[in-house]
Design a protein around this motif. Structure first.
Motif, PDB file in Angstrom:
ATOM      1  N   GLU A  11     -89.549  94.682 -61.304  1.00 42.43           N
ATOM      2  CA  GLU A  11     -88.376  94.511 -62.153  1.00 42.43           C
ATOM      3  C   GLU A  11     -87.499  95.758 -62.147  1.00 42.43           C
ATOM      4  N   ARG A  15     -83.621  96.100 -60.744  1.00 49.57           N
ATOM      5  CA  ARG A  15     -82.517  96.684 -61.523  1.00 49.57           C
ATOM      6  C   ARG A  15     -81.782  97.746 -60.702  1.00 49.57           C
ATOM      7  N   TYR A  78     -74.950  89.961 -64.694  1.00 50.45           N
ATOM      8  CA  TYR A  78     -76.329  89.559 -64.411  1.00 50.45           C
ATOM      9  C   TYR A  78     -77.293  90.703 -64.726  1.00 50.45           C
ATOM     10  N   GLN A  80     -76.852  93.018 -66.852  1.00 52.21           N
ATOM     11  CA  GLN A  80     -76.878  93.187 -68.303  1.00 52.21           C
ATOM     12  C   GLN A  80     -77.419  91.952 -69.009  1.00 52.21           C
ATOM     13  N   GLU A  81     -77.889  90.992 -68.229  1.00 57.78           N
ATOM     14  CA  GLU A  81     -78.469  89.746 -68.735  1.00 57.78           C
ATOM     15  C   GLU A  81     -77.503  88.965 -69.628  1.00 57.78           C
ATOM     16  N   ARG A  82     -76.231  88.959 -69.199  1.00 61.82           N
ATOM     17  CA  ARG A  82     -75.218  88.155 -69.865  1.00 61.82           C
ATOM     18  C   ARG A  82     -74.952  86.902 -69.037  1.00 61.82           C
ATOM     19  N   SER A  83     -74.310  85.948 -69.646  1.00 53.40           N
ATOM     20  CA  SER A  83     -73.958  84.715 -68.948  1.00 53.40           C
ATOM     21  C   SER A  83     -72.950  85.007 -67.832  1.00 53.40           C
TER      22      SER A  83
END
Length: 148
Positions: A11, A15, A78, A80-83
């Motif tokens: 992971e 990143r 992506y 930042q784990e946003r839509s």
């Protein structure tokens, strides 16, 4: 090394690679802007800046740069784990607009092929506009996405 440690390492590596991909896109954008400016200078010097084909080619180049920006924003969102739904649809809209603007029916074997291609572009454009409308109406995008 247990499985959780291995997954954690993978992971972190992912990143880092996402950040590298973002920097590569920034570099591509910078090179593209520089090339775009060189094209403008060359067209002004040659006097071809007023020709329709030259202007269409410049618009095509700037839309390609906008696609790079949208892909960059997708990678960042992506990471930042946003839509990324709205960003991907916007990139698709720009790509289809680029194809429509640079569309030449003479590039196709016959008028039927050109008509099919033009119809396909129109359907894609309408589908993407409808998808963007649905995404914005249903608030699928996060508030952070709407600032992008």
């Amino acid at each position: 090394m247990n499985i959780e440690d291995a997954v954690g390492v993978s992971e972190r590596l992912m990143r880092y690679l996402e950040v590298v991909a973002a920097f590569v896109l920034v570099g591509l954008f910078a090179v593209g802007v520089f090339d775009f400016l060189l094209q403008i200078v060359a067209l002004v010097r040659s006097g071809a800046i007023a020709q329709t084909e030259a202007i269409i080619n410049l618009i095509d180049e700037i839309l390609l740069l906008f696609i790079i920006v949208e892909i960059f924003q997708t990678v960042v969102a992506y990471a930042q784990e946003r839509s990324v739904i709205r960003i991907v649809i916007a990139a698709g809209l720009i790509a289809v607009a680029r194809k429509i603007i640079s569309f030449h029916s003479g590039d196709y074997a016959g008028s039927t092929d050109a008509t099919i291609a033009a119809t396909g572009y129109a359907v894609l454009l309408l589908a993407l506009v409808a998808a963007l409308y649905v995404v914005q109406r249903t608030n699928v995008a996060t508030p952070a996405d709407q600032d992008v």
